[in-house]
Design a protein around this motif. Structure first.
Motif, mmCIF file in Angstrom:
data_model
loop_
_atom_site.group_PDB
_atom_site.id
_atom_site.type_symbol
_atom_site.label_atom_id
_atom_site.label_comp_id
_atom_site.label_asym_id
_atom_site.label_seq_id
_atom_site.Cartn_x
_atom_site.Cartn_y
_atom_site.Cartn_z
ATOM 1 N N LEU A 501 107.759 -42.458 34.795
ATOM 2 C CA LEU A 501 106.891 -42.865 35.866
ATOM 3 C C LEU A 501 107.040 -41.607 36.916
ATOM 4 O O LEU A 501 107.933 -40.952 36.918
ATOM 5 N N LEU A 502 105.628 -41.191 37.193
ATOM 6 C CA LEU A 502 105.527 -40.145 38.173
ATOM 7 C C LEU A 502 104.942 -40.501 39.427
ATOM 8 O O LEU A 502 103.663 -41.349 39.233
ATOM 9 N N SER A 503 105.552 -40.460 40.556
ATOM 10 C CA SER A 503 105.092 -41.225 41.484
ATOM 11 C C SER A 503 104.925 -40.143 43.064
ATOM 12 O O SER A 503 105.911 -39.594 43.028
ATOM 13 N N PHE A 504 103.772 -39.961 43.573
ATOM 14 C CA PHE A 504 103.608 -38.892 44.471
ATOM 15 C C PHE A 504 103.178 -39.632 45.688
ATOM 16 O O PHE A 504 102.256 -40.592 45.884
ATOM 17 N N GLN A 505 103.671 -39.070 46.922
ATOM 18 C CA GLN A 505 102.618 -39.737 48.033
ATOM 19 C C GLN A 505 103.124 -38.419 49.421
ATOM 20 O O GLN A 505 103.912 -37.757 49.157
ATOM 21 N N THR A 506 102.188 -38.672 50.179
ATOM 22 C CA THR A 506 102.297 -37.623 51.197
ATOM 23 C C THR A 506 101.903 -38.552 52.525
ATOM 24 O O THR A 506 100.980 -39.145 52.688
ATOM 25 N N PHE A 507 102.954 -38.345 53.456
ATOM 26 C CA PHE A 507 102.729 -39.032 54.758
ATOM 27 C C PHE A 507 102.273 -38.209 55.753
ATOM 28 O O PHE A 507 102.867 -36.792 55.801
ATOM 29 N N GLY A 508 101.369 -38.413 56.688
ATOM 30 C CA GLY A 508 100.749 -37.521 57.586
ATOM 31 C C GLY A 508 100.807 -38.147 58.961
ATOM 32 O O GLY A 508 100.655 -39.434 59.102
ATOM 33 N N GLN A 509 100.956 -37.318 60.003
ATOM 34 C CA GLN A 509 100.779 -37.735 61.402
ATOM 35 C C GLN A 509 100.242 -36.944 62.302
ATOM 36 O O GLN A 509 100.635 -35.941 62.144
ATOM 37 N N HIS A 510 99.252 -37.498 62.939
ATOM 38 C CA HIS A 510 98.391 -36.554 64.075
ATOM 39 C C HIS A 510 98.586 -37.401 65.234
ATOM 40 O O HIS A 510 98.319 -38.514 65.718
ATOM 41 N N ILE A 511 99.040 -36.421 66.227
ATOM 42 C CA ILE A 511 99.074 -36.792 67.786
ATOM 43 C C ILE A 511 97.889 -36.301 68.483
ATOM 44 O O ILE A 511 97.445 -35.253 68.591
#
Length: 655
Positions: A501-511
């Motif tokens: 299993l290959l799992s990738f995620q990117t979390f982003g935050q913009h103020i």
């Protein structure tokens, strides 16, 4: 060096061994849980988690007993499939007894603040040369024991930021700096974290019932103490914010099901099924009627404090309540911060935490619409809640140390002026109202043989530290999102029969209303970045009929340039026994700095610099700062834990 100071007490050992003895329950004894009632199911586990931290030694010796049960009641009036569901957890963390020199009633010691200069400017109580013996300088004769220097566990750099004394013993052993109703746990409350006045040993206890409507829809009602899951992400949350999180358990790294703080709530869900447009459709309402609970950030003197918030808050409350000596605060000249300064009580720091009282107006409401359109699952979410993170609001009545208190015999008096001063670092803690609007998408692509998932949310009402504002905070709308992809693939040379299993995620935050400006001595404003991104990568493989797995979890904070890698092995020995061995290792560029309002000129003309913003006696951030206290917001949750590398072992017996 590894810790070898094992202050073993007979009672502590007895409790610790109780956890280990529980792990040796034979299978025949576990079978006694069977009640012979087909409508009653009971299961559970006993577990020991032992962690060793670099240069600290034992950082966790948590023993857990968890019981899970369901009682089917059948049909009751108009309701069918009525059931009572419960999960109960009891934990004892022996680290506070077995390593009490680091985390228990023997933690901390005497400290000396640095740097100092040989010449003593007029008006400052600074000895020539060497470190500053805290007990001789702090207002009201503060005892120089049970203390650490703010940030000493995260960095060794001195002279780059404000240095403060931090009490690190449990609050029943040393009440200094403990914020009533917020961060004031006793030794027993740290040892037995599930047993408190909020009954956290009840992980879930709720009644669930169904009504089959004449229209063909199904109505489901659930009432009780529970965890309500809205999101699908790991480590960082976008939509899954109904329950607060206990970060003191293991920072951001434990599973959410173990770290969510359960709340009393009611959920109502209508399951409409398929129609002409959608393949499935559900509508859910959530009412959280529990008294407000914030995230648990960790208390000063505990192994896990996300962003080091616990020690920062305790040091600031100590400053307010009893006065404090601060190193690297005042300066020999108007434009530097190089010497130590004495402050009396009621001048700097945190005064109190405003914890929202229970009322209908303080309850929380949410609604979620879920559907499936062809191959796409989606949701639309709205939640009216409170910020689970604290906001520090300045602008409280404080004392002017240059005019209000009389210094007598080395200690400050009680002539508190109680006036509001612009840009003064004295705060109350608040938890503002927040409105969230968001949604999610799930899609499986046969072309790429990959499952994609997206979550996004917009919030209004969140507050951020902002040193350019008179009250040192500002409100902003925030956009958050996460995109993830999961794919199974074969590496035949390693495992011929089972996919990885290959799992990738990117979390982003913009103020959205982000604020940073250039001042005379550096940048000022919000330490939080306008745009911040954290990426995670999981690689996992299975062997031995899925009883043995190896995985590597990695996370990288792009702005902080901080990286964590967690390799682990998970061995399901048989249907009952499970053994896990892992590590948590971090890398980063070193501690960051940020303007901290030591040069904000709240007490003109006594605190003015030559910065243009202070012309005419005005107050305002001139941009001078350091590692402490606000550099932690630049470092982020991974960077601030740079010295918390661990080896982690867990053994569990499930019945």
């Amino acid at each position: 060096m590894m810790n070898n100071k094992w202050n073993i007490k007979p009672l502590a050992v007895a409790f610790a061994l109780t956890g280990l003895v529980g792990l040796s329950i034979p299978q025949q004894a576990a079978a006694a849980i069977d009640t012979g009632d087909d409508t009653l199911e009971i299961s559970g586990f006993v577990e020991n988690a032992t962690y060793f931290r670099n240069k600290v030694g034992l950082s966790k010796f948590r023993n857990t007993l968890q019981l899970e049960g369901t009682k089917l009641l059948g049909n009751l009036g108009a309701f069918s499939e009525v059931s009572i569901n419960g999960t109960f957890r009891a934990t004892y963390d022996g680290v506070y007894d077995l390593n009490s020199d680091e985390y228990g009633d023997g933690a901390g010691g005497a400290i000396a603040l640095t740097p100092v200069i040989p010449a003593t400017p007029a008006g400052f109580n600074v000895p020539p040369g060497g470190g500053i013996p805290l007990g001789n300088l702090t207002a009201r004769g503060l005892d120089n024991s049970g203390l650490e220097v703010l940030g000493q566990s995260r960095h060794t750099v001195k002279g780059h930021g404000v240095e403060l004394a931090v009490p690190v013993r449990p609050c029943d052993k040393d009440s200094r700096g403990c914020i009533g109703g917020y961060m004031d746990d006793s030794l027993n409350e740290l040892r037995y974290s599930d047993f408190n006045d909020r009954w956290d040993f009840i992980r879930e206890l709720y009644a669930n019932a169904t009504i089959d409507m004449e229209s063909g829809t199904t109505f489901n009602l659930s009432v009780g103490k529970k965890q309500e899951v809205w999101g699908r992400t790991d480590l960082f949350r976008v939509l899954d914010i109904i329950n607060p999180i206990d970060y003191s358990r293991n920072n951001i790294y434990d599973e959410f099901e173990d770290t969510r703080i359960p709340l009393w709530m009611a959920t109502a869900e209508w399951q409409f099924g398929a129609n002409n447009l959608l393949d499935d459709m559900n509508l859910q309402f959530v009412w959280v009627f529990d008294k407000f609970r914030p995230n648990k950030l960790g208390q000063s003197g505990t192994p896990n404090q996300i962003l080091g918030a616990g020690e920062l808050f305790r040091s600031l409350n100590l400053c307010w309540e009893e006065g404090c000596t601060t190193s690297v605060f005042a300066g020999a000249g108007p434009d530097d911060a190089s010497i130590a300064t004495n402050f009396g009580p009621g001048v700097l720091g945190i005064r109190e935490a405003h914890m929202p009282e229970w009322s209908l107006a303080n309850s929380q409401l949410g609604v979620k619409f879920e559907g499936v359109y062809k191959d796409v699952g989606f949701s639309l979410n709205a939640f009216y809640t409170r910020s689970q993170l604290p906001s520090l609001r300045a602008g409280i009545p404080s004392d002017n140390p240059f005019t209000g208190s009389v210094l007598t015999g080395g200690n400050y008096g009680d002539n508190i002026e109680s006036q509001i001063y612009s840009h003064l670092i004295s705060f109350d803690i608040h938890f503002p109202r927040v409105f969230l609007l968001g949604g999610s998408l799930d899609y499986y692509s046969e072309t790429f043989d990959t499952a994609f998932r997206v979550e996004t949310a917009w919030t209004k009402g969140e507050e951020f530290a902002d040193t350019t504002k008179a009250r040192l905070f500002s409100e902003s709308e925030v956009a958050r999102w996460v995109i993830g992809a999961d794919r199974n693939f074969f590496i035949r040379s390693i495992n011929k029969n089972k996919a990885f299993l290959l799992s990738f995620q990117t979390f982003g935050q913009h103020i959205l209303q982000h604020n940073r400006v250039q001042r005379a001595f550096g940048e000022a404003g919000m330490p939080d970045r306008e745009n911040n991104y954290i990426s995670t990568l999981l690689l996992q493989g299975w062997w031995k009929q899925d009883r043995l797995s190896f995985k590597v979890i990695q996370a990288y904070d792009w702005g902080a340039e901080a990286y964590v890698v967690s390799p682990s092995m998970d061995w399901l020995i048989d249907d009952n026994w499970r053994f896990q061995l892992g590590a948590n290792i971090k890398f980063d560029r070193g501690p960051a700095e940020w303007a901290d309002c030591t040069k904000c000129n709240p007490f003109a003309p006594f605190t003015a610099s030559t910065a243009p913003i202070h012309a005419g006696g005005a107050s305002g951030e001139a941009g001078l700062g350091g590692i402490e206290p606000l550099g932690r917001f630049i470092d982020g949750p991974i960077g601030t834990a740079r010295n918390e590398d661990e080896i982690q072992m867990t053994i569990r017996y499930r019945f």
